[in-house]
Design a protein around this motif. Structure first.
Motif, mmCIF file in Angstrom:
data_model
loop_
_atom_site.group_PDB
_atom_site.id
_atom_site.type_symbol
_atom_site.label_atom_id
_atom_site.label_comp_id
_atom_site.label_asym_id
_atom_site.label_seq_id
_atom_site.Cartn_x
_atom_site.Cartn_y
_atom_site.Cartn_z
ATOM 1 N N GLU A 62 0.850 -1.186 0.000
ATOM 2 C CA GLU A 62 0.000 0.000 0.000
ATOM 3 C C GLU A 62 0.890 1.242 0.000
ATOM 4 O O GLU A 62 1.784 1.369 0.830
ATOM 5 C CB GLU A 62 -0.911 0.040 1.224
ATOM 6 C CG GLU A 62 -1.850 1.243 1.207
ATOM 7 C CD GLU A 62 -2.831 1.228 2.370
ATOM 8 O OE1 GLU A 62 -4.007 1.564 2.151
ATOM 9 O OE2 GLU A 62 -2.408 0.877 3.489
ATOM 10 N N PHE A 63 0.643 2.146 -0.936
ATOM 11 C CA PHE A 63 1.422 3.366 -1.072
ATOM 12 C C PHE A 63 0.554 4.583 -0.775
ATOM 13 O O PHE A 63 -0.651 4.582 -1.022
ATOM 14 C CB PHE A 63 1.987 3.501 -2.494
ATOM 15 C CG PHE A 63 2.971 2.439 -2.861
ATOM 16 C CD1 PHE A 63 4.267 2.470 -2.377
ATOM 17 C CD2 PHE A 63 2.598 1.386 -3.683
ATOM 18 C CE1 PHE A 63 5.188 1.491 -2.719
ATOM 19 C CE2 PHE A 63 3.502 0.394 -4.031
ATOM 20 C CZ PHE A 63 4.798 0.450 -3.538
ATOM 21 N N THR A 64 1.208 5.626 -0.279
ATOM 22 C CA THR A 64 0.549 6.906 -0.041
ATOM 23 C C THR A 64 1.358 7.999 -0.715
ATOM 24 O O THR A 64 2.582 8.084 -0.534
ATOM 25 C CB THR A 64 0.447 7.214 1.464
ATOM 26 O OG1 THR A 64 -0.262 6.155 2.109
ATOM 27 C CG2 THR A 64 -0.291 8.529 1.695
ATOM 28 N N ALA A 65 0.691 8.838 -1.514
ATOM 29 C CA ALA A 65 1.358 9.972 -2.167
ATOM 30 C C ALA A 65 1.426 11.138 -1.184
ATOM 31 O O ALA A 65 0.401 11.575 -0.655
ATOM 32 C CB ALA A 65 0.598 10.381 -3.421
ATOM 33 N N VAL A 66 2.635 11.623 -0.935
ATOM 34 C CA VAL A 66 2.855 12.729 -0.003
ATOM 35 C C VAL A 66 3.776 13.748 -0.663
ATOM 36 O O VAL A 66 4.832 13.380 -1.202
ATOM 37 C CB VAL A 66 3.488 12.253 1.321
ATOM 38 C CG1 VAL A 66 3.615 13.416 2.303
ATOM 39 C CG2 VAL A 66 2.671 11.122 1.932
ATOM 40 N N TRP A 86 5.137 35.532 -7.566
ATOM 41 C CA TRP A 86 5.306 34.631 -8.699
ATOM 42 C C TRP A 86 6.590 33.824 -8.582
ATOM 43 O O TRP A 86 7.136 33.355 -9.571
ATOM 44 C CB TRP A 86 5.245 35.407 -10.009
ATOM 45 C CG TRP A 86 3.936 36.121 -10.145
ATOM 46 C CD1 TRP A 86 3.743 37.462 -10.182
ATOM 47 C CD2 TRP A 86 2.643 35.526 -10.213
ATOM 48 N NE1 TRP A 86 2.402 37.745 -10.281
ATOM 49 C CE2 TRP A 86 1.698 36.580 -10.298
ATOM 50 C CE3 TRP A 86 2.174 34.206 -10.203
ATOM 51 C CZ2 TRP A 86 0.336 36.350 -10.373
ATOM 52 C CZ3 TRP A 86 0.811 33.985 -10.281
ATOM 53 C CH2 TRP A 86 -0.095 35.047 -10.368
ATOM 54 N N LEU A 87 7.066 33.662 -7.347
ATOM 55 C CA LEU A 87 8.170 32.765 -7.084
ATOM 56 C C LEU A 87 7.803 31.352 -7.533
ATOM 57 O O LEU A 87 6.691 30.888 -7.285
ATOM 58 C CB LEU A 87 8.477 32.752 -5.582
ATOM 59 C CG LEU A 87 9.557 31.790 -5.088
ATOM 60 C CD1 LEU A 87 10.929 32.221 -5.572
ATOM 61 C CD2 LEU A 87 9.523 31.712 -3.558
ATOM 62 N N GLU A 88 8.710 30.706 -8.239
ATOM 63 C CA GLU A 88 8.473 29.327 -8.653
ATOM 64 C C GLU A 88 8.173 28.439 -7.444
ATOM 65 O O GLU A 88 8.818 28.562 -6.403
ATOM 66 C CB GLU A 88 9.718 28.800 -9.373
ATOM 67 C CG GLU A 88 9.640 27.340 -9.774
ATOM 68 C CD GLU A 88 10.957 26.861 -10.349
ATOM 69 O OE1 GLU A 88 11.032 26.683 -11.571
ATOM 70 O OE2 GLU A 88 11.925 26.684 -9.562
ATOM 71 N N ARG A 89 7.190 27.560 -7.583
ATOM 72 C CA ARG A 89 6.883 26.592 -6.541
ATOM 73 C C ARG A 89 7.490 25.239 -6.937
ATOM 74 O O ARG A 89 7.548 24.900 -8.127
ATOM 75 C CB ARG A 89 5.376 26.443 -6.381
ATOM 76 C CG ARG A 89 4.622 27.760 -6.203
ATOM 77 C CD ARG A 89 5.020 28.511 -4.944
ATOM 78 N NE ARG A 89 4.209 29.694 -4.787
ATOM 79 C CZ ARG A 89 3.062 29.732 -4.118
ATOM 80 N NH1 ARG A 89 2.606 28.627 -3.540
ATOM 81 N NH2 ARG A 89 2.376 30.841 -4.021
ATOM 82 N N ARG A 90 7.902 24.472 -5.936
ATOM 83 C CA ARG A 90 8.454 23.160 -6.241
ATOM 84 C C ARG A 90 8.180 22.207 -5.075
ATOM 85 O O ARG A 90 8.001 22.627 -3.936
ATOM 86 C CB ARG A 90 9.958 23.234 -6.521
ATOM 87 C CG ARG A 90 10.801 23.717 -5.355
ATOM 88 C CD ARG A 90 12.290 23.719 -5.714
ATOM 89 N NE ARG A 90 13.104 24.124 -4.572
ATOM 90 C CZ ARG A 90 13.458 25.372 -4.304
ATOM 91 N NH1 ARG A 90 13.080 26.350 -5.111
ATOM 92 N NH2 ARG A 90 14.200 25.651 -3.246
ATOM 93 N N GLY A 91 8.156 20.917 -5.397
ATOM 94 C CA GLY A 91 7.944 19.911 -4.377
ATOM 95 C C GLY A 91 8.401 18.558 -4.870
ATOM 96 O O GLY A 91 8.634 18.350 -6.060
ATOM 97 N N ILE A 92 8.555 17.642 -3.935
ATOM 98 C CA ILE A 92 8.824 16.244 -4.266
ATOM 99 C C ILE A 92 7.598 15.438 -3.872
ATOM 100 O O ILE A 92 7.141 15.503 -2.721
ATOM 101 C CB ILE A 92 10.048 15.703 -3.516
ATOM 102 C CG1 ILE A 92 11.313 16.434 -3.962
ATOM 103 C CG2 ILE A 92 10.218 14.206 -3.754
ATOM 104 C CD1 ILE A 92 12.550 16.022 -3.202
ATOM 105 N N ILE A 93 7.050 14.708 -4.819
ATOM 106 C CA ILE A 93 5.946 13.797 -4.530
ATOM 107 C C ILE A 93 6.563 12.441 -4.225
ATOM 108 O O ILE A 93 7.096 11.770 -5.115
ATOM 109 C CB ILE A 93 4.972 13.685 -5.713
ATOM 110 C CG1 ILE A 93 4.394 15.054 -6.069
ATOM 111 C CG2 ILE A 93 3.843 12.704 -5.376
ATOM 112 C CD1 ILE A 93 3.590 15.045 -7.358
ATOM 113 N N PHE A 94 6.521 12.044 -2.954
ATOM 114 C CA PHE A 94 7.026 10.741 -2.549
ATOM 115 C C PHE A 94 5.869 9.750 -2.472
ATOM 116 O O PHE A 94 4.787 10.084 -1.980
ATOM 117 C CB PHE A 94 7.699 10.810 -1.179
ATOM 118 C CG PHE A 94 9.127 11.278 -1.211
ATOM 119 C CD1 PHE A 94 10.039 10.755 -2.113
ATOM 120 C CD2 PHE A 94 9.571 12.229 -0.301
ATOM 121 C CE1 PHE A 94 11.355 11.168 -2.126
ATOM 122 C CE2 PHE A 94 10.884 12.650 -0.300
ATOM 123 C CZ PHE A 94 11.781 12.113 -1.217
#
Length: 266
Positions: free
Chosen positions: A63-67, A124-132
């Protein structure tokens, strides 16, 4: 300069399978995630939907969860992650998943759709993230603790109003204790979005004879940061006068930065 911040602290044993920020074709561990990188540019208030393919590479059901996590790089270029919403460049509140939690049989794949919505106003600062895609299991070594396995993909969201700016601080050729020189390159990103670039140089003698040429792989510099690169010079250069011609090229644009540096091998 990148401003270091407190690292995310886990209250359990953590094993992280992470891919290169420059974008490997796939990320592998307990799960395979494709692709490893998304780059979007949206108009204010616009929305876009895409999908991530997640494949269970284990021989048991998982079972995986996207965070989603905020992230940056420390001055040594190492990844530092934060809970979503802790940084001004967060994707928190701008991203939704479908599904967020799911089970996969061995070898089975799931397309996880995600939707990004650009704000209508504000910075308008670039947004970024890691989807684990996280899988938690009991630790075999410590009673009452758990191991969290993470494999993910990086998402960059910029806007039509995002400003990009990159400056070359300087280039210097210096001798080393071994006698052969090394090249130091200073670069600053004082814009609002990340920049990907390549460095190439050629070394010629006084008469124009070429002695060495080198091209880097794709490099990354985040907004509001600067870096000092050490470029290798692997050619054996005899005593004499030389010239290093350096060029930086930037992904997604025809813009370049150039510098010519004369130097002497005593």
């Amino acid at each position: 300069m990148i401003k270091p911040a407190p690292r995310r602290v886990f209250h359990f044993l953590t094993a992280v399978f992470f891919f290169t920020l420059l974008g490997a074709p796939t990320a592998q561990g307990v799960v395979r995630v494709e692709p490893s990188k998304f780059i979007f540019t949206l108009q204010p208030g616009a929305r876009i939907t895409d999908a991530i393919k997640v494949t269970n590479t284990q021989d048991t059901e998982v079972e995986f969860t996207a965070v989603v996590y905020d992230w940056t790089l420390d001055p040594e270029g190492r990844l530092v992650t934060f809970s979503a919403g802790e940084r001004p460049d967060t994707l928190d509140g701008l991203i939704k998943f479908n599904p967020r939690r799911f089970k996969l049989a061995p070898g089975e794949s799931q397309y996880v759709r995600f939707t990004l919505t650009a704000p209508k106003s504000g910075s308008w600062l670039e947004r970024r993230g890691i989807i684990f895609f996280e899988e938690s299991r009991p630790s075999p070594e410590t009673v009452g603790s758990a191991m969290v396995f993470q494999v993910g993909t990086t998402v960059y969201l910029s806007f039509t109003e995002t400003v990009y700016s990159c400056r070359l601080l300087g280039v210097k050729v210096e001798p080393t204790p071994q006698g052969q020189p090394t090249t130091l390159l200073g670069l600053v990103n004082d814009g609002q979005g990340h920049i990907r670039y390549q460095v190439a140089y050629e070394i010629t003698g006084e008469d124009g004879t070429p002695y060495a040429a080198w091209t880097s792989g794709e490099q990354l510099i985040l907004p509001d940061s600067q870096c000092l690169l050490t470029l290798p010079i692997e050619a054996e250069l005899a005593a004499g006068n030389y010239q290093l011609s350096l060029k930086l090229s930037f992904a997604g644009t025809t813009e370049t930065l150039s510098s010519v540096v004369p130097f002497t091998i005593p």
